[in-house]
Design an enzyme around this catalytic site. Structure first.
Site: not given
Ligand code: ACO
Length: 375
Positions: A254, A312
């Site tokens: 998140h 989610e």
């Molecule tokens: N699984 C594996 N790795 C992850 C995940 C995940 N679910 N989420 C983040 N990371 C990693 C990224 O790959 C990144 O790694 P890196 O630094 O080595 O490249 C690091 O964590 C940071 O990720 P960002 O995308 O920069 O973080 P951000 O805050 O933008 O992302 C998000 C938040 C989009 C929710 C992300 O965690 C994600 O894609 N999760 C999976 C999709 C999901 O569950 N979406 C629902 C969100 S809840 C909602 O909106 C209601």
């Protein structure tokens, strides 16, 4: 003076003030108008939460009855929206695209913004349910004014009154996701009305933002994963294969929370109750063992960034447990979040400030003009 420091994704930047909801990402808490989300999910009705967000106070019995009546009287679809949805269904468009079209086709021009807000909250469930009935080749089920919001939504899918345990589960879900600070779709909605545009345009944009898998589109893929794990019986292999292939585990991570999302806790309890109610026929057990493995593996995989369960993950279990088809998971999210979107719009309209950030230019400069014949 322009601050040229870069904040990709507007991360950790406050761009407005709100009295609606607040997230403490470090401690994993969410309050709606000052009340913890768990308290609301355990005690309130969806309509009470709407009233709270719209009016900044809990309603008395009389106020609640008046509000429920007002909301229920705005459930009907205009003919042109029905026609549009039936055509969209004939072309099998993505349900979120159908919701976007249905919302965009509403004509609320000239109505005061607060009235537009109530109409949008009231009619969105009808748009979703009618579209899905058309997709199944069936006529929409007319909304019933005497049913509560959550109950009527379920009723419009099947034409039969749902069991109280199912209504309670949906209602808790709708409350859990009703508002959540300045998330991507809410930011879109506020940005649109910051131009003094109307609420229909704002909610149309917000629906588009919610559709993406990094926002509201994750529970469908979560369900697919859990169904596979329920068959293979191996959460470890499933988690490892996602992480080793460099993909993201849906339902985890998140932007704001560095702890387990408090809404995940609320929905895990709802899922557990549903599982008991249905004699263990939901995916709750599979989900809890998957969650334990995922949290452990994510901690090892990303030691510098805490990636915990988000809303989610158990959304998929709850909505599947009450027989909402996966294609309608994100539209059902919109059925609730439209309350947050519209109240944020009303808040923005109290003192609109045009949203207009800057972008740091990294393109070429000092290029001349080459006539077309010489390129
Ligand atoms: N699984 C594996 N790795 C992850 C995940 C995940 N679910 N989420 C983040 N990371 C990693 C990224 O790959 C990144 O790694 P890196 O630094 O080595 O490249 C690091 O964590 C940071 O990720 P960002 O995308 O920069 O973080 P951000 O805050 O933008 O992302 C998000 C938040 C989009 C929710 C992300 O965690 C994600 O894609 N999760 C999976 C999709 C999901 O569950 N979406 C629902 C969100 S809840 C909602 O909106 C209601």
């Amino acid at each position: 003076m322009v601050d040229n420091s870069l904040h990709r994704g507007v991360e950790d930047i406050a761009v407005t003030e709100t009295e609606l909801s607040d997230i403490d990402g470090e401690n994993g808490s969410l309050i709606i108008r000052g009340i913890p989300i768990k308290v609301l999910a355990n005690n309130a009705t969806f309509e009470e939460c709407c009233y709270l967000l719209f009016n900044d106070r809990l309603p008395t019995e009389t106020q609640l009855a008046t509000f429920q009546k007002r909301l229920s009287e705005h459930r009907q679809l205009p003919d042109r929206v029905s026609t549009l949805l039936s055509r969209a269904a004939a072309e099998a468009v993505h349900p979120m695209d159908a919701v976007r079209m249905g919302v965009a086709a509403l004509d609320l021009d000239g109505k005061p913004p607060a009235e537009q807000a109530v109409r949008l909250v009231a009619v969105l469930p009808t748009i979703v349910a009618a579209y899905w009935r058309y997709r199944a080749g069936e006529a929409p089920v007319e909304p019933r004014t005497e049913l509560r919001h959550a109950e009527n939504y379920l009723y419009m899918h099947t034409g039969t009154e749902p069991e109280p345990a199912v209504v309670d589960a949906l209602e808790a879900y709708l409350i859990a996701v009703i508002d959540h600070g300045l998330n991507a779709s809410t930011f879109v909605a506020r940005s649109i009305v910051s131009t003094e545009s109307d609420l229909v345009s704002a909610i149309t944009g917000a629906v588009g933002a919610l559709k993406g898998p990094r926002h509201g589109g994750a529970p469908g893929p979560v369900l697919e994963t859990l169904r596979t794990v329920a068959t293979t019986g191996s959460p470890t292999a499933s988690v490892e294969s996602v992480l080793e292939s460099g993909n993201r585990l849906m339902g985890f991570g998140h932007r704001v929370y560095r702890t387990r999302d408090p809404r995940a806790a609320v929905l895990a309890s709802v899922a557990e109750r549903l599982d008991t109610h249905t004699d263990g026929s939901t995916l709750f057990e599979t989900a809890s063992s998957f969650e334990a493995v995922a949290r452990e593996k994510l901690a090892a995989h990303h030691p510098d960034r805490r990636l915990e369960t988000n809303v989610e993950f158990y959304t998929a279990v709850v909505l599947d447990g009450i027989d909402i088809p996966p294609a309608l998971f994100t539209p059902t999210f919109a059925v609730s979040r439209v309350v947050g979107w519209t109240t944020h719009c009303l808040e923005e309209l109290e003192d609109p400030k045009l949203v207009r950030p800057t972008a740091r230019y990294t393109g070429k400069r000092d290029r001349g003009w080459t006539p077309r014949s010489d390129r």
